[in-house]
Design an enzyme around this catalytic site. Structure first.
Site, PDB file in Angstrom:
ATOM      1  N   GLY A  19       0.766  -1.243   0.000  1.00  0.00           N
ATOM      2  CA  GLY A  19       0.000   0.000   0.000  1.00  0.00           C
ATOM      3  C   GLY A  19       0.795   1.290   0.000  1.00  0.00           C
ATOM      4  O   GLY A  19       0.355   2.282   0.581  1.00  0.00           O
ATOM      5  N   ASN A  34       1.160   3.087  -2.675  1.00  0.00           N
ATOM      6  CA  ASN A  34       0.301   3.983  -3.463  1.00  0.00           C
ATOM      7  C   ASN A  34      -0.856   4.499  -2.601  1.00  0.00           C
ATOM      8  O   ASN A  34      -1.201   5.670  -2.661  1.00  0.00           O
ATOM      9  CB  ASN A  34      -0.225   3.273  -4.712  1.00  0.00           C
ATOM     10  CG  ASN A  34       0.798   3.255  -5.829  1.00  0.00           C
ATOM     11  OD1 ASN A  34       1.009   4.260  -6.499  1.00  0.00           O
ATOM     12  ND2 ASN A  34       1.460   2.135  -6.012  1.00  0.00           N
ATOM     13  N   ARG A  50     -16.147 -14.938  -8.934  1.00  0.00           N
ATOM     14  CA  ARG A  50     -15.604 -13.576  -8.960  1.00  0.00           C
ATOM     15  C   ARG A  50     -16.729 -12.563  -8.723  1.00  0.00           C
ATOM     16  O   ARG A  50     -16.589 -11.589  -8.006  1.00  0.00           O
ATOM     17  CB  ARG A  50     -14.953 -13.345 -10.330  1.00  0.00           C
ATOM     18  CG  ARG A  50     -14.164 -12.070 -10.461  1.00  0.00           C
ATOM     19  CD  ARG A  50     -13.529 -11.990 -11.835  1.00  0.00           C
ATOM     20  NE  ARG A  50     -12.549 -13.050 -12.044  1.00  0.00           N
ATOM     21  CZ  ARG A  50     -11.268 -12.972 -11.685  1.00  0.00           C
ATOM     22  NH1 ARG A  50     -10.811 -11.883 -11.123  1.00  0.00           N
ATOM     23  NH2 ARG A  50     -10.443 -13.959 -11.902  1.00  0.00           N
ATOM     24  N   ARG A  79      -6.331  -8.308  -8.567  1.00  0.00           N
ATOM     25  CA  ARG A  79      -7.394  -9.150  -9.129  1.00  0.00           C
ATOM     26  C   ARG A  79      -7.963  -8.453 -10.347  1.00  0.00           C
ATOM     27  O   ARG A  79      -8.053  -7.225 -10.375  1.00  0.00           O
ATOM     28  CB  ARG A  79      -8.548  -9.327  -8.127  1.00  0.00           C
ATOM     29  CG  ARG A  79      -8.176  -9.929  -6.847  1.00  0.00           C
ATOM     30  CD  ARG A  79      -8.482 -11.382  -6.696  1.00  0.00           C
ATOM     31  NE  ARG A  79      -9.806 -11.825  -7.082  1.00  0.00           N
ATOM     32  CZ  ARG A  79     -10.052 -13.079  -7.456  1.00  0.00           C
ATOM     33  NH1 ARG A  79      -9.082 -13.953  -7.526  1.00  0.00           N
ATOM     34  NH2 ARG A  79     -11.276 -13.456  -7.767  1.00  0.00           N
ATOM     35  N   ILE A  80      -8.352  -9.257 -11.319  1.00  0.00           N
ATOM     36  CA  ILE A  80      -9.003  -8.681 -12.497  1.00  0.00           C
ATOM     37  C   ILE A  80     -10.461  -8.452 -12.148  1.00  0.00           C
ATOM     38  O   ILE A  80     -11.102  -9.312 -11.542  1.00  0.00           O
ATOM     39  CB  ILE A  80      -8.841  -9.629 -13.693  1.00  0.00           C
ATOM     40  CG1 ILE A  80      -7.359  -9.659 -14.073  1.00  0.00           C
ATOM     41  CG2 ILE A  80      -9.700  -9.185 -14.869  1.00  0.00           C
ATOM     42  CD1 ILE A  80      -6.998 -10.674 -15.093  1.00  0.00           C
ATOM     43  N   ASN A 118      -6.639   2.836 -12.379  1.00  0.00           N
ATOM     44  CA  ASN A 118      -5.595   1.880 -11.998  1.00  0.00           C
ATOM     45  C   ASN A 118      -4.228   2.494 -12.275  1.00  0.00           C
ATOM     46  O   ASN A 118      -4.088   3.328 -13.171  1.00  0.00           O
ATOM     47  CB  ASN A 118      -5.751   0.597 -12.831  1.00  0.00           C
ATOM     48  CG  ASN A 118      -4.727  -0.460 -12.477  1.00  0.00           C
ATOM     49  OD1 ASN A 118      -4.480  -0.744 -11.307  1.00  0.00           O
ATOM     50  ND2 ASN A 118      -4.101  -1.041 -13.502  1.00  0.00           N
ATOM     51  N   HIS A 145      -0.412   1.294 -13.370  1.00  0.00           N
ATOM     52  CA  HIS A 145       0.311   0.139 -13.901  1.00  0.00           C
ATOM     53  C   HIS A 145       1.795   0.506 -14.073  1.00  0.00           C
ATOM     54  O   HIS A 145       2.106   1.566 -14.626  1.00  0.00           O
ATOM     55  CB  HIS A 145      -0.281  -0.276 -15.256  1.00  0.00           C
ATOM     56  CG  HIS A 145       0.403  -1.467 -15.830  1.00  0.00           C
ATOM     57  ND1 HIS A 145       0.182  -2.739 -15.373  1.00  0.00           N
ATOM     58  CD2 HIS A 145       1.364  -1.570 -16.790  1.00  0.00           C
ATOM     59  CE1 HIS A 145       0.956  -3.585 -16.033  1.00  0.00           C
ATOM     60  NE2 HIS A 145       1.679  -2.903 -16.900  1.00  0.00           N
ATOM     61  N   ASP A 148     -11.159  -0.774 -18.210  1.00  0.00           N
ATOM     62  CA  ASP A 148     -12.241  -1.262 -19.071  1.00  0.00           C
ATOM     63  C   ASP A 148     -12.257  -2.786 -18.941  1.00  0.00           C
ATOM     64  O   ASP A 148     -11.640  -3.316 -18.014  1.00  0.00           O
ATOM     65  CB  ASP A 148     -12.091  -0.769 -20.521  1.00  0.00           C
ATOM     66  CG  ASP A 148     -10.897  -1.391 -21.218  1.00  0.00           C
ATOM     67  OD1 ASP A 148     -10.217  -2.261 -20.612  1.00  0.00           O
ATOM     68  OD2 ASP A 148     -10.651  -1.038 -22.379  1.00  0.00           O
ATOM     69  N   VAL A 163      -7.455  -6.455 -19.896  1.00  0.00           N
ATOM     70  CA  VAL A 163      -6.433  -6.390 -18.848  1.00  0.00           C
ATOM     71  C   VAL A 163      -5.470  -5.247 -19.169  1.00  0.00           C
ATOM     72  O   VAL A 163      -4.718  -5.312 -20.131  1.00  0.00           O
ATOM     73  CB  VAL A 163      -5.656  -7.734 -18.736  1.00  0.00           C
ATOM     74  CG1 VAL A 163      -4.535  -7.623 -17.711  1.00  0.00           C
ATOM     75  CG2 VAL A 163      -6.608  -8.851 -18.361  1.00  0.00           C
TER      76      VAL A 163
HETATM   77  C1  GRF Z   1       2.694  -1.015  -7.857  1.00  0.00           C
HETATM   78  O1  GRF Z   1       3.888  -1.207  -8.510  1.00  0.00           O
HETATM   79  C2  GRF Z   1       1.558  -0.939  -8.860  1.00  0.00           C
HETATM   80  O2  GRF Z   1       1.923  -0.340 -10.043  1.00  0.00           O
HETATM   81  C3  GRF Z   1       1.259  -2.395  -9.089  1.00  0.00           C
HETATM   82  O3  GRF Z   1       1.385  -2.976  -7.812  1.00  0.00           O
HETATM   83  C4  GRF Z   1       2.299  -2.221  -7.037  1.00  0.00           C
HETATM   84  C5  GRF Z   1       1.606  -1.860  -5.768  1.00  0.00           C
HETATM   85  O4  GRF Z   1       2.462  -1.276  -4.822  1.00  0.00           O
HETATM   86  N1  GRF Z   1      -0.020  -2.547  -9.733  1.00  0.00           N
HETATM   87  P1  GRF Z   1       1.880  -0.712  -3.469  1.00  0.00           P
HETATM   88  O5  GRF Z   1       1.086  -1.827  -2.796  1.00  0.00           O
HETATM   89  O6  GRF Z   1       1.024   0.475  -3.755  1.00  0.00           O
HETATM   90  O7  GRF Z   1       3.089  -0.353  -2.658  1.00  0.00           O
END
Ligand code: GRF
Length: 202
Positions: free
Chosen positions: A13, A15, A66, A92-93, A108, A110, A142, A145
């Site tokens: 976490g 982010n 799901r 998860r998708i 999201n 990426h 969307d 993936v």
């Molecule tokens: C990040 O690299 C994000 O791009 C990817 O998973 C990682 C998550 O990191 N989808 P965090 O849990 O936010 O530290």
């Protein structure tokens, strides 16, 4: 009024932390009202606790499909009147169920320059391919993936001695920045989605 943000996580976490830090500023146009993890031990849940944000572990393994897992998630998101869902390391998708319900309202982050290297091994695949730059992409979700409309991207140089670890570490601050910028634009109603093109209102 501030937009209500629900954050979905699966892990440490960082982010999420960046979002919490940004949104706790008085003038940020959104606030995190709920955090949901599909992993019980996700450290992000601890971060939510420390910041007194309601948080839930909804393990996908307790559900037979799901969709049923997502129905449980949607129920919580609705209870907290979430306007925007942010996937911050949610591994998860999502099914069409939640995507249709929250059309252009799921963002999201990426860790690659989409459409290159979608999926869960982006850093490794970028290094193995030998690209000289990589980066991160904040995009709407969307039904594919990592195929949704791109909001913003940031670029990083690949170094000769980069490893998956060093690249992901150097990329993280860019991810945080891109994600926060996208969330702020969305919350300020500045994003216009035309097909797969996202424009930013002046
Ligand atoms: C990040 O690299 C994000 O791009 C990817 O998973 C990682 C998550 O990191 N989808 P965090 O849990 O936010 O530290």
């Amino acid at each position: 009024m501030k937009k209500k943000i629900g954050v979905l996580i699966s892990g440490r976490g960082t982010n999420l932390q960046a979002i919490i830090d940004a949104t706790s500023k008085a003038d940020f146009p959104g606030e995190v009202v709920v955090v949901i993890s599909n992993k019980k031990r996700a450290y992000g849940l601890e971060r939510a606790n420390r910041n007194k944000i309601p948080n839930f572990f909804i393990g996908h393994k307790s559900f037979t499909t799901r969709e049923k897992h997502e129905i449980a998630i949607i129920e919580i998101l609705k209870k907290y009147q979430v306007d925007l869902i942010v996937l911050a390391g949610y591994m998860r998708i999502l099914s069409p169920l939640i995507i249709r319900e929250f059309k252009n309202r799921i963002i999201n982050i990426h860790p690659a320059l989409l459409p290159s290297f979608p999926g869960t091994k982006a850093h490794k695949e970028a290094l193995e391919y030998g690209v000289k730059v990589s980066g991160c992409t904040a995009h709407f979700i969307d039904e594919g993936v990592d195929t949704g409309p791109i909001i913003t991207q940031s670029v990083i140089q690949i170094l000769d001695n980069d490893t998956v670890e060093s690249l992901s570490e150097r990329l993280l601050p860019l991810e945080h920045e891109a994600l926060i910028k996208s969330i702020e634009l969305w919350c300020n109603d500045k994003l216009i989605v035309e097909g797969r093109i996202v424009k930013i209102k002046a």
